[in-house]
Scaffold this motif. Structure first.
Motif, mmCIF file in Angstrom:
data_model
loop_
_atom_site.group_PDB
_atom_site.id
_atom_site.type_symbol
_atom_site.label_atom_id
_atom_site.label_comp_id
_atom_site.label_asym_id
_atom_site.label_seq_id
_atom_site.Cartn_x
_atom_site.Cartn_y
_atom_site.Cartn_z
ATOM 1 N N ALA A 133 -4.939 -17.539 43.715
ATOM 2 C CA ALA A 133 -4.656 -16.571 42.642
ATOM 3 C C ALA A 133 -4.388 -15.158 43.150
ATOM 4 N N PHE A 134 -4.310 -14.966 44.476
ATOM 5 C CA PHE A 134 -4.047 -13.613 44.980
ATOM 6 C C PHE A 134 -2.560 -13.312 44.961
ATOM 7 N N LEU A 135 -2.198 -12.173 44.380
ATOM 8 C CA LEU A 135 -0.827 -11.677 44.410
ATOM 9 C C LEU A 135 -0.773 -10.482 45.342
ATOM 10 N N PRO A 136 0.292 -10.351 46.144
ATOM 11 C CA PRO A 136 0.362 -9.246 47.108
ATOM 12 C C PRO A 136 0.189 -7.888 46.435
ATOM 13 N N LEU A 137 -0.576 -7.031 47.081
ATOM 14 C CA LEU A 137 -0.756 -5.662 46.620
ATOM 15 C C LEU A 137 0.519 -4.880 46.913
ATOM 16 N N LYS A 138 1.025 -4.168 45.926
ATOM 17 C CA LYS A 138 2.279 -3.416 46.073
ATOM 18 C C LYS A 138 1.973 -1.940 46.368
ATOM 19 N N LEU A 139 2.650 -1.414 47.373
ATOM 20 C CA LEU A 139 2.528 0.000 47.732
ATOM 21 C C LEU A 139 3.748 0.747 47.213
ATOM 22 N N VAL A 140 3.521 1.784 46.423
ATOM 23 C CA VAL A 140 4.624 2.555 45.832
ATOM 24 C C VAL A 140 4.467 4.018 46.227
ATOM 25 N N GLU A 141 5.446 4.547 46.937
ATOM 26 C CA GLU A 141 5.397 5.948 47.353
ATOM 27 C C GLU A 141 6.082 6.826 46.313
ATOM 28 N N ILE A 142 5.399 7.886 45.915
ATOM 29 C CA ILE A 142 5.980 8.878 45.015
ATOM 30 C C ILE A 142 5.996 10.210 45.739
ATOM 31 N N HIS A 143 7.115 10.905 45.679
ATOM 32 C CA HIS A 143 7.230 12.178 46.379
ATOM 33 C C HIS A 143 6.522 13.283 45.594
#
Length: 307
Positions: A133-143
């Motif tokens: 049930a693990f879904l990859p953790l998403k990394l989102v960069e905001i400037h």
């Protein structure tokens, strides 16, 4: 995808055509077409399966997938063991669906603040891959300059099954900048609140993120200096986890150098390595992970190697 105003345009032109002459209807259609072009098309739906890392572009309200993240392996981050463990544990709890805190990584420049965030993200995904049930953790960069658009970005994530780590590198605010108020509301206290599947990590050279003169100016000019200062420094209180990075010792600096040399397989006598590395740090006026890596870049180039 049908433009949202195309139905309105057709209705207007059809109504005009039934009551006006053909030239008038044609002129109205040309005007409607010109106005339609001024309205931006809605952004395409985000494919969160495209990558595990994205960059947010506020101007187009879109997320650009990043196939290869520019990062350093966790094993190469030396001299920050306790900070590494604290951030990794917090990130892992969040990735597993448990409670976790927003994190502020502050302190000396070049000591691996942003590198640690990216390394923790990669490390968690690698270790938990294959877990039921693990879904990859998403990394989102905001400037930094797009902080005002944070509510729109979080809106895209609110109903998505993935969990997101929003990351802002070198976050700080100057005297005339008031966007820190919107960040405060988004992190804690806003009517919608932060989505449960979103966590916010930021790095800054300033402990309270705001410039020191902003705080000093409030003390000297406000009617109630205490309340004014509290209002400004309360931004950093929105981060439940504070991690302070300080200039490294000579021992830690040389350990970083040795780790890079071993990882890259560079051949050099230890005495020469330490002598050159220390001289490099003296000429830069600082010992840090960034200084160590810059020396390694120079050394690898002299040895005819790529990094």
């Amino acid at each position: 995808m049908t433009h949202p105003n195309s139905d309105i345009k057709s209705a207007v032109v059809s109504a005009a055509a039934s009551s006006w002459s053909d030239p008038a209807a044609q002129a109205l259609e040309r005007i409607a077409t010109a106005l339609e072009k001024l309205i931006p098309a809605p952004p395409p739906p985000v494919d969160f399966d495209a990558a595990d890392a994205f960059v947010w572009h506020a101007a187009t309200a879109s997320l650009q997938p990043v196939k290869q993240v520019n990062r350093v392996e966790m094993a190469l981050l030396r001299g920050i063991d306790r900070l590494r463990d604290l951030l990794t544990d917090n990130t892992e709890r969040f990735a597993k669906g448990f409670a976790a805190n927003n994190a502020l990584l502050w302190g000396a420049r070049g000591m691996g603040k942003s590198s640690l965030v990216k390394a923790a993200h990669a490390d968690i995904n690698a270790r938990l891959k294959g877990t039921p049930a693990f879904l990859p953790l998403k990394l989102v960069e905001i400037h930094r300059e797009d902080i005002d658009s944070l509510p729109a970005l979080m809106g895209l994530m609110r109903e998505v099954p993935y969990r997101f780590l929003i990351f802002c590198d070198d976050l700080s605010f100057d005297a005339e900048d008031t966007s820190y108020k919107s960040l405060k509301a988004v992190l804690e206290g806003g009517i919608e609140g932060r989505p449960p599947n979103v966590l916010f990590y930021a790095t800054s050279n300033r402990r309270h993120i705001l410039a020191r003169q902003m705080i000093d100016n409030e003390r000297s000019s406000a009617i109630n200096p205490g309340e004014a200062v509290e209002e400004k420094v309360s931004l950093s209180d929105r981060f439940g986890l504070w991690l302070g990075f300080h200039s490294c010792s000579q021992e830690d600096y040389l350990a970083m150098i040795s780790g890079y040399v071993e990882h890259l397989g560079l051949e050099i006598e230890r005495d020469q390595l330490e002598r050159e590395a220390l001289e490099w740090a003296i000429t830069r006026g600082a010992r840090s992970g960034r200084t160590a890596w810059q020396y390694i870049q120079d050394l690898a180039g002299r040895l005819g190697r790529a990094t």
